[in-house]
Design a protein around this motif. Structure first.
Motif, PDB file in Angstrom:
ATOM      1  N   THR A  51       0.780  -0.913   0.042  1.00 12.09           N
ATOM      2  CA  THR A  51      -0.235  -0.023   0.388  1.00 12.09           C
ATOM      3  C   THR A  51       0.673   1.083   0.235  1.00 12.09           C
ATOM      4  O   THR A  51       0.532   2.625   0.072  1.00 12.09           O
ATOM      5  CB  THR A  51      -0.720   0.240   1.496  1.00 12.09           C
ATOM      6  N   ASP A  52       2.090   1.491  -0.052  1.00 11.91           N
ATOM      7  CA  ASP A  52       2.773   2.146   0.282  1.00 11.91           C
ATOM      8  C   ASP A  52       3.731   2.734  -0.901  1.00 11.91           C
ATOM      9  O   ASP A  52       4.930   1.741  -1.161  1.00 11.91           O
ATOM     10  CB  ASP A  52       3.859   2.297   1.486  1.00 11.91           C
ATOM     11  N   PRO A  53       4.016   3.922  -2.183  1.00 13.02           N
ATOM     12  CA  PRO A  53       4.631   3.598  -2.744  1.00 13.02           C
ATOM     13  C   PRO A  53       5.852   4.348  -2.401  1.00 13.02           C
ATOM     14  O   PRO A  53       6.954   3.901  -3.499  1.00 13.02           O
ATOM     15  CB  PRO A  53       4.161   4.630  -4.042  1.00 13.02           C
ATOM     16  N   ASP A  54       5.976   4.662  -2.035  1.00 15.61           N
ATOM     17  CA  ASP A  54       7.482   4.889  -1.110  1.00 15.61           C
ATOM     18  C   ASP A  54       8.274   3.856  -0.621  1.00 15.61           C
ATOM     19  O   ASP A  54       9.228   3.454  -1.244  1.00 15.61           O
ATOM     20  CB  ASP A  54       7.356   6.122   0.135  1.00 15.61           C
ATOM     21  N   LEU A  55       7.391   3.183  -0.203  1.00 16.96           N
ATOM     22  CA  LEU A  55       8.314   2.145   0.178  1.00 16.96           C
ATOM     23  C   LEU A  55       8.308   1.333  -0.130  1.00 16.96           C
ATOM     24  O   LEU A  55       9.839   0.385  -0.793  1.00 16.96           O
ATOM     25  CB  LEU A  55       7.525   1.160   1.276  1.00 16.96           C
ATOM     26  N   LEU A  56       7.004   1.498  -1.670  1.00 15.49           N
ATOM     27  CA  LEU A  56       7.936   0.611  -2.852  1.00 15.49           C
ATOM     28  C   LEU A  56       9.632   1.405  -3.925  1.00 15.49           C
ATOM     29  O   LEU A  56       9.898  -0.094  -4.219  1.00 15.49           O
ATOM     30  CB  LEU A  56       6.483  -0.055  -3.606  1.00 15.49           C
ATOM     31  N   THR A  57       9.140   1.987  -4.389  1.00 12.59           N
ATOM     32  CA  THR A  57      10.099   2.716  -4.136  1.00 12.59           C
ATOM     33  C   THR A  57      10.702   1.951  -4.518  1.00 12.59           C
ATOM     34  O   THR A  57      12.378   2.264  -4.489  1.00 12.59           O
ATOM     35  CB  THR A  57       9.709   3.983  -4.845  1.00 12.59           C
ATOM     36  N   GLN A  58      11.901   2.670  -2.877  1.00 12.80           N
ATOM     37  CA  GLN A  58      12.928   2.626  -2.382  1.00 12.80           C
ATOM     38  C   GLN A  58      13.257   1.640  -2.392  1.00 12.80           C
ATOM     39  O   GLN A  58      14.681   0.587  -2.203  1.00 12.80           O
ATOM     40  CB  GLN A  58      12.933   3.079  -0.887  1.00 12.80           C
ATOM     41  N   TYR A  59      12.456   0.391  -2.317  1.00 12.09           N
ATOM     42  CA  TYR A  59      12.595  -1.270  -2.019  1.00 12.09           C
ATOM     43  C   TYR A  59      13.236  -1.183  -3.597  1.00 12.09           C
ATOM     44  O   TYR A  59      13.984  -2.117  -3.766  1.00 12.09           O
ATOM     45  CB  TYR A  59      11.630  -2.196  -2.019  1.00 12.09           C
ATOM     46  N   ALA A  60      12.356  -1.378  -4.856  1.00 12.80           N
ATOM     47  CA  ALA A  60      13.151  -1.103  -6.028  1.00 12.80           C
ATOM     48  C   ALA A  60      14.438  -0.224  -6.285  1.00 12.80           C
ATOM     49  O   ALA A  60      14.798  -1.637  -6.848  1.00 12.80           O
ATOM     50  CB  ALA A  60      12.181  -0.117  -7.473  1.00 12.80           C
ATOM     51  N   ASP A  61      14.645   0.523  -5.915  1.00 11.66           N
ATOM     52  CA  ASP A  61      16.434   1.356  -5.927  1.00 11.66           C
ATOM     53  C   ASP A  61      17.182   0.335  -5.346  1.00 11.66           C
ATOM     54  O   ASP A  61      18.237   0.371  -5.226  1.00 11.66           O
ATOM     55  CB  ASP A  61      16.025   2.402  -5.416  1.00 11.66           C
ATOM     56  N   THR A  62      16.418   0.012  -4.120  1.00 13.87           N
ATOM     57  CA  THR A  62      18.058  -0.599  -3.233  1.00 13.87           C
ATOM     58  C   THR A  62      18.148  -1.906  -3.918  1.00 13.87           C
ATOM     59  O   THR A  62      18.931  -2.868  -4.063  1.00 13.87           O
ATOM     60  CB  THR A  62      17.449  -1.099  -1.936  1.00 13.87           C
ATOM     61  N   LEU A  63      17.019  -2.977  -4.720  1.00 17.65           N
ATOM     62  CA  LEU A  63      17.736  -4.009  -5.331  1.00 17.65           C
ATOM     63  C   LEU A  63      17.912  -3.984  -6.665  1.00 17.65           C
ATOM     64  O   LEU A  63      18.893  -4.631  -7.254  1.00 17.65           O
ATOM     65  CB  LEU A  63      15.924  -4.440  -6.030  1.00 17.65           C
ATOM     66  N   ALA A  64      18.071  -3.058  -7.698  1.00 17.83           N
ATOM     67  CA  ALA A  64      18.346  -2.077  -8.551  1.00 17.83           C
ATOM     68  C   ALA A  64      20.351  -1.518  -8.420  1.00 17.83           C
ATOM     69  O   ALA A  64      20.629  -2.050  -9.167  1.00 17.83           O
ATOM     70  CB  ALA A  64      17.554  -0.782  -9.009  1.00 17.83           C
ATOM     71  N   MET A  65      19.981  -1.158  -7.157  1.00 16.73           N
ATOM     72  CA  MET A  65      21.358  -0.931  -6.378  1.00 16.73           C
ATOM     73  C   MET A  65      22.096  -2.193  -6.506  1.00 16.73           C
ATOM     74  O   MET A  65      23.580  -2.170  -6.707  1.00 16.73           O
ATOM     75  CB  MET A  65      21.417   0.070  -5.019  1.00 16.73           C
ATOM     76  N   ARG A  66      22.197  -3.350  -5.979  1.00 20.44           N
ATOM     77  CA  ARG A  66      22.769  -4.043  -6.240  1.00 20.44           C
ATOM     78  C   ARG A  66      22.469  -5.063  -7.040  1.00 20.44           C
ATOM     79  O   ARG A  66      23.744  -5.581  -7.547  1.00 20.44           O
ATOM     80  CB  ARG A  66      21.890  -5.395  -5.184  1.00 20.44           C
ATOM     81  N   ASN A  67      21.753  -5.051  -7.907  1.00 18.08           N
ATOM     82  CA  ASN A  67      21.733  -5.810  -9.445  1.00 18.08           C
ATOM     83  C   ASN A  67      22.226  -4.569 -10.477  1.00 18.08           C
ATOM     84  O   ASN A  67      22.082  -5.871 -11.508  1.00 18.08           O
ATOM     85  CB  ASN A  67      20.235  -6.532  -9.443  1.00 18.08           C
ATOM     86  N   LYS A  68      22.807  -3.614 -10.180  1.00 14.12           N
ATOM     87  CA  LYS A  68      22.609  -2.856 -11.199  1.00 14.12           C
ATOM     88  C   LYS A  68      22.092  -2.687 -12.548  1.00 14.12           C
ATOM     89  O   LYS A  68      22.037  -2.819 -13.868  1.00 14.12           O
ATOM     90  CB  LYS A  68      24.537  -3.208 -12.054  1.00 14.12           C
ATOM     91  N   SER A  69      20.871  -2.807 -12.256  1.00 19.26           N
ATOM     92  CA  SER A  69      19.489  -3.049 -13.052  1.00 19.26           C
ATOM     93  C   SER A  69      18.207  -2.497 -12.795  1.00 19.26           C
ATOM     94  O   SER A  69      17.601  -3.320 -11.535  1.00 19.26           O
ATOM     95  CB  SER A  69      19.256  -4.248 -14.524  1.00 19.26           C
ATOM     96  N   LEU A  70      17.689  -1.988 -13.140  1.00 18.33           N
ATOM     97  CA  LEU A  70      16.238  -2.009 -13.141  1.00 18.33           C
ATOM     98  C   LEU A  70      15.079  -2.943 -13.914  1.00 18.33           C
ATOM     99  O   LEU A  70      13.526  -2.982 -12.759  1.00 18.33           O
ATOM    100  CB  LEU A  70      15.572  -0.584 -14.209  1.00 18.33           C
ATOM    101  N   GLN A  71      15.376  -3.683 -13.978  1.00 17.85           N
ATOM    102  CA  GLN A  71      14.977  -4.531 -14.880  1.00 17.85           C
ATOM    103  C   GLN A  71      14.522  -5.905 -14.218  1.00 17.85           C
ATOM    104  O   GLN A  71      14.806  -6.118 -12.856  1.00 17.85           O
ATOM    105  CB  GLN A  71      15.476  -5.316 -15.781  1.00 17.85           C
ATOM    106  N   GLY A  72      13.677  -6.557 -14.661  1.00 21.16           N
ATOM    107  CA  GLY A  72      13.188  -7.390 -13.210  1.00 21.16           C
ATOM    108  C   GLY A  72      12.206  -7.418 -11.741  1.00 21.16           C
ATOM    109  O   GLY A  72      11.048  -6.335 -12.160  1.00 21.16           O
TER     110      GLY A  72
END
Length: 447
Positions: free
Chosen positions: A352-373
């Protein structure tokens, strides 16, 4: 618990040893002998008789007669002593058997008494916590029963509502707040508490009635700390970053400059300024911590705070907001794997929290070096909740750009431009991104 058992066992063994030692100790032989005592008495009498003979008090005949009587009496006393039966039947409870019985029965008796009269679960923190929860539940249920028979007690309804809220029984807490009546409408503390509860039931969204109640609380008390905090959060959720900064800066002025709360509030303000494209000013920054101040927020201080939060959450895993705070802290520390694990434990907040979803996605992208998936899936989920969320739009454009879908990237970034405040520092950067995507498409943007 193991330490308690070890100490108890040691003390029990010491008591047993103290009790059985006299039973096992052999006689030393220094006691008074009856035979020896009688011989000494007769010897003294014989010496006295010889002295009387020497002084001429008695005749030789009387001396011999009396001496013979003394010797016969000594012989009689000695024979009487030796005639004492030596083969009398021994008792079953010899010292050795008695010591064994004491050594075995005392620990068993002590354990039995402790189990009967003591509180064994008190040394088990999990059992103690469960017992405390049970006692708390009983108290709440008794209060609820009393209010059913005497419903005209608004303060008791408030107490019941707050108790239900603390126990995460949110629906019942809402009913209790409603039964409390007008007392809630005139108390800023109660207004903020009730607003927070309604927001929780609405998926942590403060728009609508919760925001109205918070505004009313601030009308009654313009410097209500929690009211300012939640008012800023409501503005943040509405993408009114300037409003969030204004309210949080007012709250920041009320906090001790070198406190952890002030540091966290400054981080929230910086985040709102970054998302809103608002220029930071020196007046918005915390003053530097004086040299030599022992309470300065050093890297070790921050690490200790994060570790304490992680420890607390292990014992209270249902604190979803706490997991979200821990995830953000890990992300700031670049502890990405731990941040991702913490985000995954935020449960229904993540839905329900778009901020939390965005932060989670950004953290995954930082680790994976990609926004895909998975990061891209989280971004789309955030946009489904908040279609004009600036950061989600920005990241969706980057994901589209990475996949070669330049048209989609341009579309997302143009939507970002429509929601940014006039004069935002991000506008120029986004325009540059759009121009680059257009070049990749083989087109040229018009001036």
């Amino acid at each position: 618990m193991n330490v308690f058992i070890g100490i108890s066992a040691l003390l029990t063994l010491l008591v047993v040893a103290w009790l059985v030692r006299p039973l096992l100790r052999k006689p030393t032989g220094h006691g008074v002998s009856s035979e020896r005592l009688n011989a000494d008495i007769h010897r003294d009498q014989l010496h006295a008789l010889q002295a009387d003979l020497a002084r001429g008090v008695i005749s030789q005949q009387d001396f011999e007669t009396t001496r013979d009587e003394l010797q016969l009496r000594l012989l009689d006393d000695t024979e009487s002593f030796e005639a004492t039966p030596k083969n009398r039947k021994q008792s079953f409870w010899t010292p050795k058997r008695t010591s064994v019985a004491v050594g075995l029965s005392l620990p068993v008796l002590a354990l039995g008494l402790y189990l009967q009269l003591g509180t064994p679960e008190a040394i088990n923190p999990i059992a103690a916590a469960s017992r405390n929860d049970h006692q708390m539940q009983e108290m709440i249920d008794k209060l609820a029963q009393r209010l059913e028979s005497n419903p005209n007690d608004p303060k008791a309804w408030v107490m019941l509502a707050r108790s239900y809220k603390a126990m995460a029984r949110f629906a019942e807490a809402q009913q209790a707040f409603e039964r409390a009546g007008d007392i809630v409408k005139t108390d800023p503390d109660l207004l903020v508490d009730h607003a927070e509860l309604i927001a929780i039931l609405a998926g942590n969204q403060l728009q609508g009635k919760p925001e109205q109640m918070i505004n009313e609380a601030l009308r009654l008390n313009p410097e209500h700390p929690m009211g300012l905090m939640m008012s800023g959060l409501a503005a943040y959720q509405n993408a009114d970053y300037q409003g969030a900064v204004t309210r949080w800066e007012k709250l920041l002025d009320m906090l001790p400059p070198d406190s952890p709360d002030a540091q966290q509030m400054q981080a929230n303000i910086d985040d709102a300024r970054a998302k809103g494209g608002l220029a930071a000013t020196e007046s918005n920054k915390l003053p530097p911590i004086p040299a030599g101040a022992g309470a300065g927020m050093t890297a070790n201080n921050v690490n200790d705070m994060v570790d304490r939060l992680a420890t607390r959450l292990k014992n209270n895993p249902d604190d979803l907001a706490g997991w979200a705070r821990l995830a953000r802290a890990y992300k700031v520390q670049n502890r990405l794997d731990e941040a991702i694990a913490a985000y995954a434990k935020t449960g229904k907040l993540l839905d329900t929290d778009p901020d939390l979803l965005t932060q989670y996605a950004d953290t995954l992208a930082m680790r994976n070096k990609s926004l895909q998936g998975q990061p891209n899936e989280l971004i789309k989920k955030a946009l489904a909740i908040a279609p004009k969320h600036p950061m989600a739009l920005m990241m969706a454009g980057q994901a589209a750009y990475q996949s070669g879908n330049y048209a989609a990237a341009i579309g997302y970034w143009k939507t970002v431009l429509s929601v940014l405040p006039v004069g935002s520092a991000d506008i120029e950067l986004i325009n540059a991104e759009i121009a680059d995507a257009q070049r990749k498409m083989g087109t040229v943007s018009k001036p």
